[in-house]
Write a protein that holds these residues in place. Structure first.
Motif, short mmCIF file in Angstrom:
data_model
loop_
_atom_site.label_atom_id
_atom_site.label_comp_id
_atom_site.label_asym_id
_atom_site.label_seq_id
_atom_site.Cartn_x
_atom_site.Cartn_y
_atom_site.Cartn_z
N GLN A 241 6.29 -9.45 14.09
CA GLN A 241 5.35 -9.61 12.98
C GLN A 241 4.22 -8.59 13.00
N VAL A 242 4.07 -7.92 11.88
CA VAL A 242 2.97 -6.98 11.68
C VAL A 242 1.97 -7.65 10.75
N GLY A 243 0.69 -7.66 11.11
CA GLY A 243 -0.30 -8.26 10.22
C GLY A 243 -1.53 -8.72 10.95
N GLN A 244 -2.41 -9.35 10.19
CA GLN A 244 -3.70 -9.83 10.69
C GLN A 244 -3.57 -10.59 12.01
N THR A 245 -2.58 -11.45 12.08
CA THR A 245 -2.44 -12.26 13.29
C THR A 245 -1.22 -11.85 14.10
N GLY A 246 -0.54 -10.80 13.67
CA GLY A 246 0.58 -10.29 14.46
C GLY A 246 0.16 -9.00 15.12
N LYS A 247 1.03 -8.00 15.04
CA LYS A 247 0.68 -6.72 15.67
C LYS A 247 -0.02 -5.82 14.66
N ILE A 248 -0.96 -5.04 15.18
CA ILE A 248 -1.65 -4.04 14.37
C ILE A 248 -1.01 -2.70 14.71
N VAL A 249 -0.50 -2.01 13.70
CA VAL A 249 0.22 -0.76 13.96
C VAL A 249 -0.38 0.35 13.11
N ALA A 250 -0.20 1.59 13.57
CA ALA A 250 -0.66 2.75 12.80
C ALA A 250 0.27 3.93 13.07
N PRO A 251 1.54 3.80 12.70
CA PRO A 251 2.49 4.89 12.98
C PRO A 251 2.32 6.05 12.00
N ASP A 252 3.04 7.14 12.27
CA ASP A 252 3.03 8.27 11.33
C ASP A 252 3.69 7.87 10.01
N LEU A 253 4.74 7.05 10.12
CA LEU A 253 5.46 6.62 8.91
C LEU A 253 5.76 5.12 8.99
N TYR A 254 5.34 4.41 7.95
CA TYR A 254 5.62 2.97 7.87
C TYR A 254 6.42 2.71 6.60
N VAL A 255 7.61 2.20 6.75
CA VAL A 255 8.46 1.93 5.59
C VAL A 255 8.51 0.41 5.38
N ALA A 256 7.94 -0.06 4.27
CA ALA A 256 7.89 -1.50 3.98
C ALA A 256 8.98 -1.83 2.97
N VAL A 257 9.92 -2.66 3.38
CA VAL A 257 11.07 -2.96 2.52
C VAL A 257 11.08 -4.44 2.15
N GLY A 258 11.03 -4.73 0.87
CA GLY A 258 11.07 -6.13 0.43
C GLY A 258 9.83 -6.89 0.89
N ILE A 259 8.73 -6.16 1.04
CA ILE A 259 7.45 -6.76 1.45
C ILE A 259 6.49 -6.64 0.27
N SER A 260 5.92 -7.77 -0.17
CA SER A 260 5.10 -7.74 -1.37
C SER A 260 3.75 -7.07 -1.10
N GLY A 261 3.22 -7.26 0.12
CA GLY A 261 1.94 -6.63 0.45
C GLY A 261 0.78 -7.61 0.44
N ALA A 262 0.99 -8.79 1.02
CA ALA A 262 -0.10 -9.76 1.15
C ALA A 262 -1.22 -9.14 2.00
N ILE A 263 -2.46 -9.58 1.72
CA ILE A 263 -3.64 -9.05 2.43
C ILE A 263 -3.41 -9.06 3.93
N GLN A 264 -2.85 -10.19 4.42
CA GLN A 264 -2.75 -10.29 5.87
C GLN A 264 -1.70 -9.35 6.45
N HIS A 265 -0.72 -8.93 5.64
CA HIS A 265 0.22 -7.91 6.13
C HIS A 265 -0.44 -6.52 6.10
N LEU A 266 -1.12 -6.23 4.99
CA LEU A 266 -1.79 -4.93 4.87
C LEU A 266 -2.76 -4.72 6.03
#
Lengths: 311, 249
Positions: A241-266
């Motif tokens: 899980q990537v998100g507010q309460t999961g992992k915080i990531v900052a890669p060179d490239l992040y590909v979000a597939v079928g993800i709506s983009g809720a605040i907590q994921h962003l």
């Protein structure tokens, strides 16, 4: 003035997040010491001694530290605290478990997920899922902070030659017993250290469909992540899980597939250098943060992407 | 066994917050407040323990302005038996909240305290661990499964690498992660019933706790905004741009 960094390790080697925490500690000014508490953790202590910028390694050896249980580890840190003006740990699940316990026993506040060191007593940390950044000053005699790995460069793992000093162990029960761990095994890079991440969301529809993500990740040498919705639905395990309460990531490239983009994921990925969104809903909020958006059915786009990357 | 549950009133997770123009904080006037989502999970777990015959009375505690009454009523409607409201208009930081909770634990003598692992406003993730420290109790944080035995609790914890199981002697502090359960919606009859359940009101002074903040917020700013980029027409176009424009693959 000196800072104690609590090393995260598996008794053999240091976990990457430790090196980011060292950089934050160096920014505080003063000597930086690394605490390696573990069982048969000699190799990890030796690795700690080589980290650039470390003046001393304090090595505590006891069975109670084998799995990073909060109760004995906090008791140990509190015993050492008199020598330090700051105590720092990476904001991993271990750091977050232990450090508030340390702070309360020292009767000081704790600062979570620090992303910038302004001065020895002033820090920047995200609040409201990273939608605001607070600059906070601590008046306490000891600053206790967890630091976000993606916000600090990793210190060099080689180049230092610190002395390793054995630490006497306080006797504590603590009331907790480690039973077991079920760690996810993967050939892929670790999420928080990966240069490229391909993440799937609720739109994947099932855990089985994540093999479409896997195929693209394999072509890119990428780690696989997921939104909370995909984890809650049981498609993939919690540690993706990537998100507010999961992992915080900052890669060179992040590909979000079928993800709506809720605040907590962003909150968990918006510091990525380049963001790609693939979603069939062109109104999806994820497109507002994506550098490249592809409005498409992921069940067609992912196989096409995998084959395009093979060319 | 009595169970204590701590619930925090926070800006609803659906609200898009705005930073005040003078950078003194986040504008919380005229926005919707709700119970912190992780605390809903904590309440639900306590109610399920009671329904399974493993818990007796459930006491919900909230702290802050008088409006925290509403948060307590939600907990009561979900199944908590009574509420304790600690009123304060000060900025109650995690260490102060933990000290206030300790004072309540000493009065109420619960066998278990359940809290959300983190509040979604300050994102601190500290209070449960601090309370456990102050009480000298073991802690089971980020719990995704809780099993109570006669004098111990087995906790499945969500950790960075996967899952971990620990066994705690009782009494203990548990903090809930997302997958511990799915909280129920309170039914209308239960919401009505909750209005009649008792709520005691206390002040930090009555509990003998100095709740003054230790951290001073100097300013609050908006993070750098990401700009929306471009829509690409095809997968081939996307790969081409990632290779030749962004140069990340």
């Amino acid at each position: 003035m000196a800072t104690l960094v609590i090393a995260e390790h598996d008794n053999q080697s240091l976990k990457a997040a430790t090196l980011n925490a060292v950089t934050a500690a160096v920014a505080l000014g003063g000597e930086v010491h690394l605490l390696v508490a573990g069982q048969n953790a000699g190799p990890a202590a030796q690795a700690a001694a080589k980290v650039a910028g470390i003046a001393k390694v304090r090595h505590a050896e006891d069975a109670s530290y084998a799995h990073g249980l909060a109760e004995p580890l906090a008791a140990l840190v509190v015993k050492l605290a008199a020598d330090y003006t700051a105590i720092v740990a990476p904001a991993t699940t271990t750091g977050k478990n232990v450090l508030p316990r340390v702070a309360a026993l020292l009767d000081v506040a704790q600062l979570s997920e620090v992303v910038a060191v302004v001065s020895a007593d002033t820090f920047v940390r995200p609040i409201y899922a990273g939608n605001a950044l607070a600059t906070v000053q601590s008046k306490d005699p000891v600053k206790v902070l967890t630091v976000r790995g993606t916000a600090f460069e990793a210190a060099a793992a080689e180049g230092g030659s610190a002395a390793v000093e054995a630490v006497a162990i306080p006797a504590v029960g603590g009331g907790s017993t480690f039973i077991d761990q079920q760690l996810s095994k993967s050939e892929r890079p670790e999420l928080t250290a990966a240069r490229i991440i391909v993440s799937g969301g609720r739109g994947m529809g099932s855990g089985d469909n994540f093999k479409l993500i896997d195929a693209v990740a394999d072509k890119l040498g990428a780690a696989v992540g997921a939104s909370r919705a995909a984890v809650d639905a049981g498609f993939v395990p919690n540690d993706l899980q990537v998100g507010q309460t999961g992992k915080i990531v900052a890669p060179d490239l992040y590909v979000a597939v079928g993800i709506s983009g809720a605040i907590q994921h962003l909150a968990g990925m918006k510091d990525s250098k380049v963001i790609v969104a693939i979603n069939k809903d062109e109104e999806a909020p994820i497109f507002q943060v994506a550098d490249y958006g592809l409005v498409a059915d992921l069940f067609q786009a992912l196989p096409e992407l995998a084959s395009e990357l093979s060319k | 066994m009595k169970v204590l549950v701590a619930v925090k009133r926070v800006v609803d997770y659906n609200v898009k917050i705005r930073v005040k123009a003078d950078c003194t904080g986040v504008d919380i006037s005229n926005v919707k407040f709700s119970m912190n989502p992780f605390d809903e999970i904590a309440v639900e777990e306590a109610v399920r323990l009671k329904e399974a015959g493993k818990a007796g009375e459930i006491v919900a505690v909230s702290m802050g302005p008088a409006a925290c009454q509403d948060t307590l009523r939600t907990a009561l409607a979900m199944g908590a038996d009574r509420g304790i409201l600690v009123t304060s208009d000060e900025d109650l930081q995690p260490l102060a909240v933990a000290k206030l909770l300790r004072a309540i634990v000493e009065r109420e003598k619960p066998g278990l305290v359940i809290l959300g692992k983190q509040a979604i406003d300050d994102d601190s993730n500290q209070t449960g661990q601090m309370l456990a420290a102050l009480l000298g109790w073991p802690q089971g944080t980020f719990a995704s499964k809780l099993t109570l035995e006669a004098d111990s609790a087995t906790v499945l914890r969500e950790i960075d690498g996967g899952l971990e199981t620990v066994k705690l002697t009782m009494p203990a502090v548990i903090t809930s992660d997302l997958r511990l359960n799915e909280p129920r919606y309170a039914s209308l009859p239960n919401i009505m019933k909750a209005k009649k359940k008792p709520i005691d009101t206390l002040s930090p002074a009555e509990l003998g706790v100095d709740a003054a903040p230790r951290l001073v917020t100097l300013k609050v700013e908006e993070p750098a905004k990401r700009k929306a980029g471009v829509k690409v027409g095809s997968v081939a176009d996307l790969v081409d741009r990632l290779k030749n424009e962004a140069k990340v693959i």
